[in-house]
Motif scaffolding. Structure first.
Motif, mmCIF file in Angstrom:
data_model
loop_
_atom_site.group_PDB
_atom_site.id
_atom_site.type_symbol
_atom_site.label_atom_id
_atom_site.label_comp_id
_atom_site.label_asym_id
_atom_site.label_seq_id
_atom_site.Cartn_x
_atom_site.Cartn_y
_atom_site.Cartn_z
ATOM 1 N N VAL A 1 0.918 -1.017 0.518
ATOM 2 C CA VAL A 1 0.069 -0.155 -0.293
ATOM 3 C C VAL A 1 1.240 1.041 0.184
ATOM 4 N N ALA A 2 2.287 1.244 0.734
ATOM 5 C CA ALA A 2 2.953 2.552 0.647
ATOM 6 C C ALA A 2 3.493 2.685 -0.671
ATOM 7 N N ARG A 3 4.311 1.695 -1.096
ATOM 8 C CA ARG A 3 4.641 1.538 -2.273
ATOM 9 C C ARG A 3 3.720 2.253 -3.446
ATOM 10 N N ALA A 4 2.937 2.296 -3.256
ATOM 11 C CA ALA A 4 1.600 1.879 -4.698
ATOM 12 C C ALA A 4 0.802 3.306 -4.291
ATOM 13 N N PHE A 5 1.036 3.752 -2.684
ATOM 14 C CA PHE A 5 0.253 5.524 -2.732
ATOM 15 C C PHE A 5 1.366 6.163 -3.509
ATOM 16 N N ALA A 6 3.033 6.093 -2.914
ATOM 17 C CA ALA A 6 4.161 7.175 -3.334
ATOM 18 C C ALA A 6 3.950 7.044 -5.330
ATOM 19 N N ARG A 7 3.848 5.394 -5.660
ATOM 20 C CA ARG A 7 4.274 5.935 -6.756
ATOM 21 C C ARG A 7 2.489 6.629 -7.945
ATOM 22 N N GLN A 8 1.586 6.524 -7.141
ATOM 23 C CA GLN A 8 -0.097 7.427 -7.168
ATOM 24 C C GLN A 8 0.552 8.538 -7.439
ATOM 25 N N GLN A 9 1.456 9.103 -6.128
ATOM 26 C CA GLN A 9 1.355 10.551 -5.920
ATOM 27 C C GLN A 9 2.429 10.970 -7.268
ATOM 28 N N GLY A 10 2.813 9.882 -7.918
ATOM 29 C CA GLY A 10 4.821 10.426 -8.364
ATOM 30 C C GLY A 10 5.762 10.750 -8.407
ATOM 31 N N ILE A 11 5.838 10.286 -6.520
ATOM 32 C CA ILE A 11 6.928 10.352 -5.673
ATOM 33 C C ILE A 11 7.854 9.277 -5.721
ATOM 34 N N ASP A 12 9.220 9.542 -5.698
ATOM 35 C CA ASP A 12 9.820 8.449 -5.709
ATOM 36 C C ASP A 12 10.138 8.179 -4.195
ATOM 37 N N LEU A 13 10.011 7.604 -3.239
ATOM 38 C CA LEU A 13 9.960 7.473 -1.500
ATOM 39 C C LEU A 13 10.178 6.168 -1.144
ATOM 40 N N SER A 14 10.878 6.232 -0.652
ATOM 41 C CA SER A 14 10.845 4.981 -0.090
ATOM 42 C C SER A 14 9.566 4.756 1.026
ATOM 43 N N VAL A 15 9.957 3.596 2.084
ATOM 44 C CA VAL A 15 8.326 2.846 2.962
ATOM 45 C C VAL A 15 8.696 3.933 4.026
ATOM 46 N N GLY A 16 9.852 4.114 4.719
ATOM 47 C CA GLY A 16 10.215 4.550 5.275
ATOM 48 C C GLY A 16 10.001 6.724 6.025
ATOM 49 N N SER A 17 10.073 6.916 4.729
ATOM 50 C CA SER A 17 9.208 7.880 4.244
ATOM 51 C C SER A 17 8.439 8.406 3.645
ATOM 52 N N THR A 18 7.393 6.798 3.191
ATOM 53 C CA THR A 18 6.000 7.718 3.391
ATOM 54 C C THR A 18 5.356 7.570 3.844
ATOM 55 N N LYS A 19 5.794 6.643 4.847
ATOM 56 C CA LYS A 19 5.341 6.401 6.820
ATOM 57 C C LYS A 19 5.316 7.726 7.310
ATOM 58 N N THR A 20 6.461 8.410 6.795
ATOM 59 C CA THR A 20 6.704 9.749 7.107
ATOM 60 C C THR A 20 5.581 10.759 7.091
ATOM 61 N N LEU A 21 6.099 11.051 5.495
ATOM 62 C CA LEU A 21 3.851 11.333 5.036
ATOM 63 C C LEU A 21 3.272 11.092 5.848
ATOM 64 N N LEU A 22 2.682 10.182 5.410
ATOM 65 C CA LEU A 22 1.191 10.516 6.684
ATOM 66 C C LEU A 22 1.271 10.083 7.499
ATOM 67 N N HIS A 23 2.913 10.004 8.747
ATOM 68 C CA HIS A 23 2.234 10.529 9.708
ATOM 69 C C HIS A 23 2.028 11.966 9.990
ATOM 70 N N ASN A 24 3.040 13.083 9.269
ATOM 71 C CA ASN A 24 2.754 14.280 9.440
ATOM 72 C C ASN A 24 0.970 15.256 8.961
ATOM 73 N N ALA A 25 0.549 13.650 8.191
ATOM 74 C CA ALA A 25 -0.634 14.516 7.480
ATOM 75 C C ALA A 25 -1.460 14.420 8.997
ATOM 76 N N ALA A 26 -0.865 12.759 9.566
ATOM 77 C CA ALA A 26 -2.793 12.125 10.312
ATOM 78 C C ALA A 26 -1.813 13.158 11.402
ATOM 79 N N MET A 27 -1.116 13.905 11.455
ATOM 80 C CA MET A 27 -0.972 15.177 12.971
ATOM 81 C C MET A 27 -1.457 15.917 12.475
ATOM 82 N N VAL A 28 -1.373 16.785 11.055
ATOM 83 C CA VAL A 28 -1.893 18.230 10.792
ATOM 84 C C VAL A 28 -3.754 17.851 10.949
ATOM 85 N N ASP A 29 -4.152 16.496 10.509
ATOM 86 C CA ASP A 29 -5.232 16.491 11.306
ATOM 87 C C ASP A 29 -5.757 16.179 11.978
ATOM 88 N N ARG A 30 -4.918 15.964 12.673
ATOM 89 C CA ARG A 30 -5.572 16.394 14.733
ATOM 90 C C ARG A 30 -5.433 17.548 14.860
#
Length: 419
Positions: free
Chosen positions: A360-389
């Motif tokens: 899911v993490a790799r497919a999400f990064a491909r969908q956005q057109g970003i070359d991210l590792s799984v760790g960086s994708t998780k950091t991005l989604l964690h930041n999004a969750a914190m902003v929503d909070r």
């Protein structure tokens, strides 16, 4: 590049992948989406109590739903769109899971590749699709290994084995249970040198697959006899002598080349007879430099499909290691070793959920057109969750307003592209 609502896009992507399974209740679908989201946003241990603290569901809901059956293979097949037209194979590899406790089901001594020793814990057999053209792996399913003897009728793929209850027999039984789902995807299996044994090769061929693997360095090979028939009494001659790996008969072997990084590797290929497998195979002999050895040896790869090219065999076997990176990412980022359940079904759900979230993490990064590792994708989604909070907690307070520029800056805090 504009990412406005990453979590919304993540949920929609998971929901689309679930749409192919019509027998799921709305309650389980919402639970599944929440579980995948937590595995890609929560930075702590991913056990039931921690997921309940950070999620929207209570602990008992996680415990109860983790015991339910789910078709992981059908769900993960939705991520195979990127492999169309590529050279693919089904990669299998066991993975050691550290686990303590006397009551855990399946607890035994298994081989740990990292420790290079037998260790007490659990083991899973991971199955994925490896893409030799994209140099990537997409996880399909994992099943826990059990060493206890099974009663009842043995499947046809284990017939002729000295011990059908061995680890090799267990791996074959697992493949036989899902072969009808795997055969439409691909009929080629790739595995490491442990699986280059006659019992496994015969079982795989019985199921309708071909195998790409590697022989031991001391493998016995024989040339096939292609000379004229003598028309004398007795069985016709089948073999024309032993293959000397240090002195190949170049009238039989053909030379091919492939590029590994910046090094051009020379390959020798021919159809010969493998004594240990009792069958003819296509072999690819490659000189690989090993800096840890004073004396360099030739590595011998093979395929039971004698029509395969040397480059395809070599490239597909090298791509097999991408499955190891799926295990690595799941252990580091999505809690593959965090589950504390002792129930067989709950452990199976936890293992598959952790490995699937890497997809899911790799497919999400491909969908956005970003070359991210799984760790960086998780950091991005964690930041999004914190902003929503932050936004949810601030309510309609006039003292806290986030514009698009601030949101993007918070979203990509700590995120970096793959080097």
């Amino acid at each position: 590049m504009t990412i406005i609502k990453p979590l919304t896009q993540l949920r929609e992507m998971i929901s689309r992948s679930l749409s192919g399974q019509t027998n799921l209740s709305k309650s389980f679908q919402s639970f599944f989406i929440e579980t995948m989201e937590l595995m890609l946003t929560h930075t702590g241990r991913l056990n039931f109590s921690q997921m309940a603290r950070c999620g929207r569901s209570c602990e008992s809901r996680f415990r109860q739903n983790f015991k339910k059956a789910f078709d992981w293979l059908s769900f993960n097949k939705s991520f195979l769109e990127s492999t169309k037209g590529h050279r693919i194979a089904i990669a299998i590899d066991p993975c050691y899971i550290p686990k303590s406790g006397k009551k855990t089901v399946g607890l035994d001594w298994f081989w740990s590749g990292c420790a290079a020793a037998m260790k007490k814990g659990l083991e899973i057999l991971g199955i994925s699709i490896v893409d030799a053209d994209a140099n990537d792996a997409i996880f399909l399913k994992a099943e826990q290994t059990f060493t206890d003897k099974k009663r009842g009728r043995k499947p046809n793929c284990t017939k002729g084995m000295d011990d059908p209850d061995s680890l090799t027999g267990w791996y074959l039984r697992m493949l036989s249970r899902i072969c009808k789902q795997l055969l439409p995807i691909c009929k080629l299996i790739v595995a490491d040198a442990y699986f280059s044994k006659e019992s496994f090769v015969t079982g795989v061929k019985t199921l309708g697959f071909d195998l790409v693997s590697r022989f031991r360095d001391d493998v016995r090979l024989r040339y096939l006899y292609s000379g004229p028939k003598t028309h004398k009494r007795g069985r016709p001659q089948k073999y024309a002598g032993k293959v000397d790996l240090k002195n190949l008969d170049m009238s039989v072997f053909k030379v091919d080349y492939t590029v590994v990084g910046k090094i051009v590797c020379k390959m020798y290929t021919a159809v010969v007879n493998a004594v240990s497998l009792d069958r003819d195979v296509r072999v690819v002999i490659v000189d690989l430099e090993d800096t840890g050895r004073k004396r360099q040896v030739r590595k011998v790869f093979f395929s039971t499909d004698t029509s395969m090219s040397a480059k395809d065999i070599f490239d597909i076997y090298r791509t097999r290691f991408q499955l190891e990176f799926v295990f690595r990412d799941a252990k580091q980022f999505t809690g593959l070793t965090h589950c504390q359940a002792r129930n067989k079904e709950a452990l199976s759900f936890a293992f598959n959920a952790s490995l699937t979230s890497v997809n899911v993490a790799r497919a999400f990064a491909r969908q956005q057109g970003i070359d991210l590792s799984v760790g960086s994708t998780k950091t991005l989604l964690h930041n999004a969750a914190m902003v929503d909070r932050f936004i949810a907690m601030s309510g309609k307070s006039p003292n806290m307003r986030l514009n698009n520029t601030d949101f993007k800056e918070l979203l990509f805090y700590g995120v970096r592209a793959v080097a």
